[in-house]
Design a protein around this motif. Structure first.
Motif, PDB file in Angstrom:
ATOM      1  N   ASP A   1      39.981  31.220  30.947  1.00 50.12           N
ATOM      2  CA  ASP A   1      39.784  31.768  32.290  1.00 50.12           C
ATOM      3  C   ASP A   1      41.084  32.380  32.816  1.00 50.12           C
ATOM      4  O   ASP A   1      41.107  33.436  33.428  1.00 50.12           O
TER       5      ASP A   1
ATOM      6  N   ASN B   1      43.014  36.694  34.195  1.00 51.88           N
ATOM      7  CA  ASN B   1      43.425  36.888  35.586  1.00 51.88           C
ATOM      8  C   ASN B   1      44.192  38.180  35.842  1.00 51.88           C
ATOM      9  O   ASN B   1      43.976  38.858  36.844  1.00 51.88           O
TER      10      ASN B   1
ATOM     11  N   ASN C   1      42.041  41.343  36.259  1.00 49.37           N
ATOM     12  CA  ASN C   1      40.982  41.353  37.257  1.00 49.37           C
ATOM     13  C   ASN C   1      41.309  42.257  38.439  1.00 49.37           C
ATOM     14  O   ASN C   1      42.398  42.181  39.004  1.00 49.37           O
TER      15      ASN C   1
ATOM     16  N   LYS D   1      38.830  39.344  42.590  1.00 50.91           N
ATOM     17  CA  LYS D   1      39.257  37.959  42.491  1.00 50.91           C
ATOM     18  C   LYS D   1      38.580  37.120  43.573  1.00 50.91           C
ATOM     19  O   LYS D   1      38.387  37.585  44.702  1.00 50.91           O
ATOM     20  N   LEU D   2      38.236  35.901  43.209  1.00 49.73           N
ATOM     21  CA  LEU D   2      37.630  34.978  44.161  1.00 49.73           C
ATOM     22  C   LEU D   2      38.728  34.351  45.022  1.00 49.73           C
ATOM     23  O   LEU D   2      39.659  33.741  44.505  1.00 49.73           O
TER      24      LEU D   2
ATOM     25  N   ALA E   1      33.108  31.475  32.786  1.00 49.53           N
ATOM     26  CA  ALA E   1      34.084  30.761  33.598  1.00 49.53           C
ATOM     27  C   ALA E   1      33.759  29.280  33.550  1.00 49.53           C
ATOM     28  O   ALA E   1      32.617  28.878  33.293  1.00 49.53           O
TER      29      ALA E   1
ATOM     30  N   ASP F   1      34.515  25.369  35.549  1.00 50.71           N
ATOM     31  CA  ASP F   1      35.005  24.646  36.714  1.00 50.71           C
ATOM     32  C   ASP F   1      34.194  23.366  36.830  1.00 50.71           C
ATOM     33  O   ASP F   1      33.050  23.292  36.358  1.00 50.71           O
TER      34      ASP F   1
ATOM     35  N   VAL G   1      31.179  27.243  41.817  1.00 55.29           N
ATOM     36  CA  VAL G   1      32.427  28.004  41.697  1.00 55.29           C
ATOM     37  C   VAL G   1      32.483  28.687  40.331  1.00 55.29           C
ATOM     38  O   VAL G   1      32.849  29.862  40.213  1.00 55.29           O
TER      39      VAL G   1
ATOM     40  N   LYS H   1      32.751  32.724  39.541  1.00 52.75           N
ATOM     41  CA  LYS H   1      33.821  33.245  38.681  1.00 52.75           C
ATOM     42  C   LYS H   1      33.257  33.969  37.464  1.00 52.75           C
ATOM     43  O   LYS H   1      33.795  35.001  37.034  1.00 52.75           O
TER      44      LYS H   1
ATOM     45  N   ILE I   1      31.934  37.360  38.538  1.00 54.38           N
ATOM     46  CA  ILE I   1      33.077  38.237  38.817  1.00 54.38           C
ATOM     47  C   ILE I   1      33.757  38.657  37.520  1.00 54.38           C
ATOM     48  O   ILE I   1      34.169  39.813  37.353  1.00 54.38           O
ATOM     49  N   ASN I   2      33.855  37.726  36.576  1.00 55.08           N
ATOM     50  CA  ASN I   2      34.452  38.026  35.277  1.00 55.08           C
ATOM     51  C   ASN I   2      33.674  39.123  34.561  1.00 55.08           C
ATOM     52  O   ASN I   2      34.248  40.056  33.984  1.00 55.08           O
TER      53      ASN I   2
END
Length: 516
Positions: free
Chosen positions: A383, A387, A390, A393-394, A479, A481, A486, A490, A493-494
């Motif tokens: 993950d 970053n 990206n 981003k969250l 992602a 978590d 969450v 993610k 978004i990824n």
């Protein structure tokens, strides 16, 4: 070439990518190509250059970076395909063109709508034309295992006379059994003149779960190249798995006295790289690279392992790049131990500047969980690696769920601008995804949403996989978590971040379905 040397021809980036949902970006293909060259792959089928501009660019870029592995492109028996192959591969000093045409009566009648004579003409043309570009030409009779044996011998003989240096025998639909496949290869050696002057190759599919067995039967009959993929990915049920073929040869060298150039200690890292790239989790009990391949739970097995590991392990985990490390990671572990663990897990070149941030996230995770497993750390690091690429981003996420309705309050950083929204939907995940679409408008359609726990227990880290599609472009996001919601945000978004990169590339101008 040593008569007992087996050439490993990897087709992960071509046949493997034809698995539904397994599409890769140019950057991802280049990363995988570098890793597979390091693994020791002899020949790499980098794609089908005529299929799309994206495939052409990928083969072109890969042909520029490979120095030890031979790059290869696939082409039908068409002048345009062969020209595209050459144009994409010409950057390499030594490259291979792989051309094919169907030879079974079923395929010739219903797919090609051509006679045997027309197919023979195309074989001669395609091999001779490819030979103008490179001395290294491979030819395949698609659906070979359902082809009339007399006609198969005739086509192979013609391909050799026309200049082919490798003859590949595809079990295109996974129809053969080991005895079938061995008989077909032996028949070619007995009946085709000059076949001992070329390399005979296997290409077996796993529709009946026999791909590896068939490939090894072909080797026993005289084949000296095996076409395969990491994790066995490929069309339908997949291809012969590289890791299984190589480790079968290495482990049972008493029955199969052959060698390969594969550095087996790099098998597991390559398997993990591919899995994380395409979002296909490796089956837990998958041979060689599965999570449970070297795990023992039975008391009897554990007792035997403590006394002598050979009682229940026919190969060592270290031989395929899996660590037997007993280092337990928790909230009291230090940065140095964390860095060493990254090396053990297959991240030897993890950016030094990113270790502090990854270590901080590890500490946060350790505070939430009683036990932090290797898979927890791998998911966290995967993950973190995304970053810096990206653009979305969250920032924050609050979810309200229950019998009275669901609502998500979401903040995103999009191209450096932070925006906030509140959305309701048919459940918390739907609310989150609607919020993301509100803050970053797009036309992508959700094709897959999948959740699985990385480790056991109610405090387990959840890994979420999301697959989206926009105008023919497929993007997979993952992602992890301890909070499933969450992880869901993610992962979505990824996938969008990957899609943004793919948008810059030209869309495929036509669809191809090749399944040799």
């Amino acid at each position: 070439m040593d008569k007992n040397q087996i050439i490993i021809f990897d087709t992960t980036l071509r046949d493997g990518e034809q698995s539904p949902g397994a599409s890769m970006s140019l950057e991802e293909k280049v990363q995988i190509a570098k890793a597979f060259q390091d693994l020791g792959v002899d020949v790499m089928e980098a794609g089908f250059p005529a299929a799309s501009q994206g495939d052409f660019e990928a083969v072109s870029e890969i042909s520029k970076i490979l120095t030890k592995t031979i790059p290869c492109g696939l082409a039908r028996s068409l002048k345009n395909d062969l020209d595209k192959c050459y144009e994409s591969l010409k950057h390499s000093k030594h490259f291979r063109i792989h051309t094919f045409i169907a030879t079974s009566d079923l395929h010739m009648k219903h797919k090609l709508q051509k006679t045997r004579e027309e197919v023979l003409d195309l074989i001669k043309f395609s091999v001779e034309y490819a030979k103008k570009f490179t001395p290294d030409v491979e030819w395949s009779p698609e659906d070979a295992t359902r082809t009339d044996s007399d006609f198969l011998c005739k086509t192979v003989e013609l391909a050799i006379k026309s200049g082919a240096t490798t003859i590949n025998i595809p079990d295109t639909v996974g129809y053969a059994t080991p005895s079938d496949y061995e008989r077909i290869i032996k028949d070619l050696y007995n009946r085709v003149p000059s076949i001992d002057k070329v390399v005979v190759s296997t290409h077996t599919h796993n529709d009946l779960g026999l791909a590896v067995a068939n490939a090894l039967a072909g080797v026993a009959a005289g084949a000296r190249q095996v076409e395969c993929t990491i994790n066995g990915i490929g069309e339908r049920a997949g291809n012969a798995a590289l890791e299984e073929v190589v480790m079968a040869i290495k482990t049972r060298n008493d029955l199969m006295p052959y060698t390969t150039n594969i550095n087996t200690k790099k098998i597991s890292p390559c398997s993990k790289l591919l899995s994380s790239t395409i979002g296909f989790p490796v089956q837990y009990n998958k041979a060689i690279v599965g999570k449970n391949a070297f795990a023992h739970e039975s008391g009897i097995h554990q007792d035997g392992m403590l006394k002598n590991k050979n009682t229940y392990e026919i190969m060592t985990p270290e031989s395929v790049g899996v660590s037997k490390s007993s280092l337990v990671m928790g909230k009291h572990s230090g940065r140095h131990a964390f860095k060493e663990k990254l090396i053990v897990l297959g991240y030897p070149n993890f950016d030094e500047s990113k270790i502090d941030e990854a270590f901080k996230k590890f500490k946060d995770l350790a505070d939430k969980k009683k036990h932090v497993f290797d898979d927890d750390i791998a998911a966290l690091v995967d993950d973190e690696l995304m970053n810096d690429k990206n653009v979305i981003k969250l920032v924050s996420l609050d979810v309200f769920a229950g019998t009275k309705g669901q609502k998500a309050v979401l903040e995103l950083d999009v191209y450096g601008t932070i925006s906030k929204t509140e959305q309701s939907g048919d459940g918390p995940v739907d609310s989150i995804f609607k919020g993301i679409k509100e803050l970053f408008p797009h036309e992508a359609h959700l094709q897959l949403y999948q959740v699985h726990a990385v480790t056991e227990g109610t405090d387990a880290q959840a890994t979420v996989s999301v697959r989206i599609e926009e105008k023919g472009k497929i993007s997979v996001g993952q992602a992890a978590d301890t909070d499933t919601l969450v992880a869901s945000a993610k992962a979505y978004i990824n996938a969008l971040n990957k899609l943004i990169i793919k948008r810059k590339r030209t869309a495929p101008n036509e669809e191809f379905s090749t399944a040799i």
